[in-house]
Write a protein that holds these residues in place. Sequence first.
Motif, PDB file in Angstrom:
ATOM      1  N   LEU A   1       5.487   3.547  -2.440  1.00 26.51           N
ATOM      2  CA  LEU A   1       4.660   4.687  -2.850  1.00 26.51           C
ATOM      3  C   LEU A   1       3.892   4.352  -4.117  1.00 26.51           C
ATOM      4  CD1 LEU A   1       7.164   7.684  -2.430  1.00 26.51           C
ATOM      5  CD2 LEU A   1       5.286   7.053  -0.892  1.00 26.51           C
ATOM      6  N   CYS A   2       2.651   4.856  -4.198  1.00 25.55           N
ATOM      7  CA  CYS A   2       1.934   4.741  -5.463  1.00 25.55           C
ATOM      8  C   CYS A   2       2.684   5.616  -6.469  1.00 25.55           C
ATOM      9  CB  CYS A   2       0.472   5.151  -5.298  1.00 25.55           C
ATOM     10  SG  CYS A   2       0.193   6.924  -5.173  1.00 25.55           S
ATOM     11  N   PRO A   3       2.568   5.313  -7.768  1.00 31.48           N
ATOM     12  CA  PRO A   3       3.348   6.060  -8.763  1.00 31.48           C
ATOM     13  C   PRO A   3       3.117   7.576  -8.676  1.00 31.48           C
ATOM     14  CG  PRO A   3       2.357   4.124  -9.773  1.00 31.48           C
ATOM     15  CD  PRO A   3       1.802   4.210  -8.372  1.00 31.48           C
ATOM     16  N   ASN A   4       1.910   7.974  -8.317  1.00 32.16           N
ATOM     17  CA  ASN A   4       1.630   9.406  -8.229  1.00 32.16           C
ATOM     18  C   ASN A   4       2.415  10.070  -7.092  1.00 32.16           C
ATOM     19  OD1 ASN A   4       0.014  11.550  -9.404  1.00 32.16           O
ATOM     20  ND2 ASN A   4      -0.939  11.665  -7.391  1.00 32.16           N
ATOM     21  N   CYS A   5       2.355   9.452  -5.907  1.00 32.18           N
ATOM     22  CA  CYS A   5       3.115  10.000  -4.778  1.00 32.18           C
ATOM     23  C   CYS A   5       4.611   9.913  -5.047  1.00 32.18           C
ATOM     24  CB  CYS A   5       2.761   9.281  -3.481  1.00 32.18           C
ATOM     25  SG  CYS A   5       1.115   9.708  -2.884  1.00 32.18           S
ATOM     26  N   HIS A   6       5.031   8.867  -5.771  1.00 29.09           N
ATOM     27  CA  HIS A   6       6.447   8.744  -6.086  1.00 29.09           C
ATOM     28  C   HIS A   6       6.910   9.912  -6.966  1.00 29.09           C
ATOM     29  CE1 HIS A   6      10.040   6.039  -7.387  1.00 29.09           C
ATOM     30  NE2 HIS A   6      10.388   7.029  -6.606  1.00 29.09           N
TER      31      HIS A   6
ATOM     32  N   LEU B   1       0.851  -1.193   0.000  1.00 30.29           N
ATOM     33  CA  LEU B   1       0.000   0.000   0.000  1.00 30.29           C
ATOM     34  C   LEU B   1       0.886   1.242   0.000  1.00 30.29           C
ATOM     35  CD1 LEU B   1      -2.660  -1.157   2.618  1.00 30.29           C
ATOM     36  CD2 LEU B   1      -2.949  -0.999   0.127  1.00 30.29           C
ATOM     37  N   CYS B   2       0.365   2.309  -0.583  1.00 29.21           N
ATOM     38  CA  CYS B   2       1.086   3.583  -0.598  1.00 29.21           C
ATOM     39  C   CYS B   2       1.241   4.061   0.843  1.00 29.21           C
ATOM     40  CB  CYS B   2       0.317   4.623  -1.419  1.00 29.21           C
ATOM     41  SG  CYS B   2       1.067   6.268  -1.358  1.00 29.21           S
ATOM     42  N   GLU B   3       2.483   4.327   1.240  1.00 28.56           N
ATOM     43  CA  GLU B   3       2.712   4.691   2.637  1.00 28.56           C
ATOM     44  C   GLU B   3       2.426   6.157   2.937  1.00 28.56           C
ATOM     45  OE1 GLU B   3       5.586   2.132   4.909  1.00 28.56           O
ATOM     46  OE2 GLU B   3       6.538   2.110   2.940  1.00 28.56           O
ATOM     47  N   PHE B   4       2.103   6.933   1.927  1.00 30.75           N
ATOM     48  CA  PHE B   4       1.634   8.294   2.222  1.00 30.75           C
ATOM     49  C   PHE B   4       0.149   8.249   2.533  1.00 30.75           C
ATOM     50  CE2 PHE B   4       0.129  12.598   0.899  1.00 30.75           C
ATOM     51  CZ  PHE B   4       0.713  13.265   1.959  1.00 30.75           C
ATOM     52  N   ASP B   5      -0.601   7.457   1.758  1.00 29.40           N
ATOM     53  CA  ASP B   5      -2.033   7.325   1.984  1.00 29.40           C
ATOM     54  C   ASP B   5      -2.454   5.947   1.468  1.00 29.40           C
ATOM     55  OD1 ASP B   5      -4.815   7.343   1.873  1.00 29.40           O
ATOM     56  OD2 ASP B   5      -4.911   9.473   1.355  1.00 29.40           O
ATOM     57  N   SER B   6      -2.808   5.068   2.415  1.00 29.06           N
ATOM     58  CA  SER B   6      -3.082   3.674   2.047  1.00 29.06           C
ATOM     59  C   SER B   6      -4.335   3.531   1.178  1.00 29.06           C
ATOM     60  CB  SER B   6      -3.211   2.811   3.300  1.00 29.06           C
ATOM     61  OG  SER B   6      -4.261   3.307   4.097  1.00 29.06           O
ATOM     62  N   SER B   7      -5.105   4.617   1.012  1.00 30.05           N
ATOM     63  CA  SER B   7      -6.279   4.524   0.137  1.00 30.05           C
ATOM     64  C   SER B   7      -5.901   4.731  -1.332  1.00 30.05           C
ATOM     65  CB  SER B   7      -7.342   5.546   0.562  1.00 30.05           C
ATOM     66  OG  SER B   7      -6.951   6.846   0.180  1.00 30.05           O
ATOM     67  N   HIS B   8      -4.630   5.032  -1.614  1.00 26.22           N
ATOM     68  CA  HIS B   8      -4.196   5.222  -3.009  1.00 26.22           C
ATOM     69  C   HIS B   8      -4.014   3.870  -3.695  1.00 26.22           C
ATOM     70  CE1 HIS B   8      -2.229   9.386  -2.008  1.00 26.22           C
ATOM     71  NE2 HIS B   8      -3.541   9.412  -1.965  1.00 26.22           N
ATOM     72  N   THR B   9      -5.067   3.372  -4.298  1.00 22.73           N
ATOM     73  CA  THR B   9      -4.922   2.101  -5.009  1.00 22.73           C
ATOM     74  C   THR B   9      -4.516   2.381  -6.453  1.00 22.73           C
ATOM     75  OG1 THR B   9      -7.276   2.104  -5.436  1.00 22.73           O
ATOM     76  CG2 THR B   9      -6.520   0.792  -3.573  1.00 22.73           C
TER      77      THR B   9
HETATM   78 ZN    ZN Z   1       0.101   7.564  -2.895  1.00 21.97          ZN
END
Ligand code: ZN
Length: 158
Positions: free
Chosen positions: A108-113, A61-69
Amino acid sequence: MSDEDFEEGDYQNSVETDLSKVKDMPEVPKTKKKQRVLNGVKVWDRDPKTAQRAIKKAHSLCEFDSSHTTFVSNASKKNYVEAHHLIPMKFQNDFTNSIDTESNILALCPNCHRMIHLARPKEKKELLKSFYEQRKDNLSNLDINFTLSDLNGFYGLK
Ligand SMILES: [Zn+2]
Ligand SMILES: [Zn+2]
């Protein structure tokens, strides 16, 4: 991009694997590796297995926001996330122990990355503060000590 510790596609691809086969191992301080010269540029090797364990720990899961699927990766069969070194590898020489270690790797999800590399300073700083709080104690246990201001400095922020 260039020297920005932009974890390149080859590295992200090598991290992609069937996570059910990745063994959990206790995190112990590691001695830093030697630099390697690749196309005339000095680089620090990163072990994909270390990133795989970090991603498994984060339950993909994205560690900035776990709702970022994102989407289900064909290799891992899990939510696709990427590995990002909180303290960029190019600052390895500032530390005695290896910073290619689970506690220094964020899923991280690609967006947060992309955000942590490319966003405006204000947004980058928010991300960095949140990850600093999450990781500083674990890293300190590995004798990797730094302040939030050091961390901002690693990203070229004041
Ligand atoms: Zn994210
Ligand atoms: Zn990155």
